[in-house]
Design a protein around this motif. Structure first.
Motif, mmCIF file in Angstrom:
data_model
loop_
_atom_site.group_PDB
_atom_site.id
_atom_site.type_symbol
_atom_site.label_atom_id
_atom_site.label_comp_id
_atom_site.label_asym_id
_atom_site.label_seq_id
_atom_site.Cartn_x
_atom_site.Cartn_y
_atom_site.Cartn_z
ATOM 1 N N TRP A 189 0.605 -1.059 0.124
ATOM 2 C CA TRP A 189 -0.058 -0.014 -0.196
ATOM 3 C C TRP A 189 0.899 1.423 0.109
ATOM 4 C CZ3 TRP A 189 -4.575 1.716 -1.104
ATOM 5 C CH2 TRP A 189 -4.958 3.028 -0.754
ATOM 6 N N ASP A 190 1.747 1.167 0.931
ATOM 7 C CA ASP A 190 2.694 2.510 0.938
ATOM 8 C C ASP A 190 3.361 2.836 -0.362
ATOM 9 O OD1 ASP A 190 1.795 3.000 3.490
ATOM 10 O OD2 ASP A 190 3.419 1.993 4.673
ATOM 11 N N TYR A 217 1.222 4.133 -3.059
ATOM 12 C CA TYR A 217 0.038 5.028 -2.943
ATOM 13 C C TYR A 217 0.309 6.456 -3.832
ATOM 14 C CZ TYR A 217 -2.308 8.825 -0.662
ATOM 15 O OH TYR A 217 -3.149 10.012 -0.320
ATOM 16 N N ALA A 245 -9.848 -5.281 2.828
ATOM 17 C CA ALA A 245 -8.906 -4.041 3.428
ATOM 18 C C ALA A 245 -8.460 -3.113 2.293
ATOM 19 C CB ALA A 245 -7.782 -4.665 4.364
ATOM 20 N N ASP A 246 -7.879 -3.842 1.439
ATOM 21 C CA ASP A 246 -7.084 -3.135 0.159
ATOM 22 C C ASP A 246 -8.445 -2.452 -0.477
ATOM 23 O OD1 ASP A 246 -4.480 -2.557 -1.174
ATOM 24 O OD2 ASP A 246 -5.478 -3.317 -2.812
ATOM 25 N N ARG A 299 -9.648 0.793 1.269
ATOM 26 C CA ARG A 299 -8.671 1.664 1.226
ATOM 27 C C ARG A 299 -8.609 2.590 -0.068
ATOM 28 N NH1 ARG A 299 -3.095 0.564 4.204
ATOM 29 N NH2 ARG A 299 -2.935 2.677 4.573
ATOM 30 N N GLU A 358 -12.034 4.562 -0.471
ATOM 31 C CA GLU A 358 -11.756 5.881 0.521
ATOM 32 C C GLU A 358 -10.962 6.855 -0.544
ATOM 33 O OE1 GLU A 358 -10.109 4.966 4.157
ATOM 34 O OE2 GLU A 358 -12.067 3.920 4.871
#
Length: 124
Positions: free
Chosen positions: A7-8, A11, A44-45, A48, A51
């Motif tokens: 994710w990081d 991003y 979860a992914d 995110r 969002e």
């Protein structure tokens, strides 16, 4: 790019793609979640990226589709709030107003209308 698939590390790239899509008013679908058996990670992914503003997520396995659809379809509470926002905006002739203590202005009114239009289009 040589970055890890986390994710990081992704991003910035996701944000850049999202901004380009929003400028051109395109729907934006995220890359697949590659661990086909990790439904918790997929959920979860997906939450995110939703969002962030993504409108969907690609799937690599048929078992992922149900989870992805559940996340990217508005629930009854979201639809109810969007309907209230649009109806109250019409009553206020498009002017900003308070709804349940939240200031509602043009960006939120447009977002609510887009959500309702998209939902209506899908469910015809």
């Amino acid at each position: 790019m040589g970055s890890a698939i986390t994710w990081d590390s992704l991003y910035f790239a996701r944000a850049q793609v999202l901004n380009a899509a929003k400028i051109t008013e395109l729907e934006i679908i995220d890359t697949p979640y590659f661990d086909a058996r990790d439904f918790d990670g997929l959920i979860a992914d997906s939450l995110r990226v939703r969002e962030l503003g993504y409108t969907g997520k690609a799937a690599i396995h048929p078992l992922q589709i149900q989870h992805i659809n559940e996340i990217f379809q508005p629930d009854e509470a979201e639809l109810y709030r969007a309907r209230r926002i649009v109806a109250t905006a019409q009553e206020n002739e498009g002017n900003a107003y308070l709804l349940d203590g939240t200031l509602i202005g043009t960006p939120l009114i447009k977002a609510a209308q887009r959500l309702l239009d998209k939902y209506d289009q899908i469910n015809r």
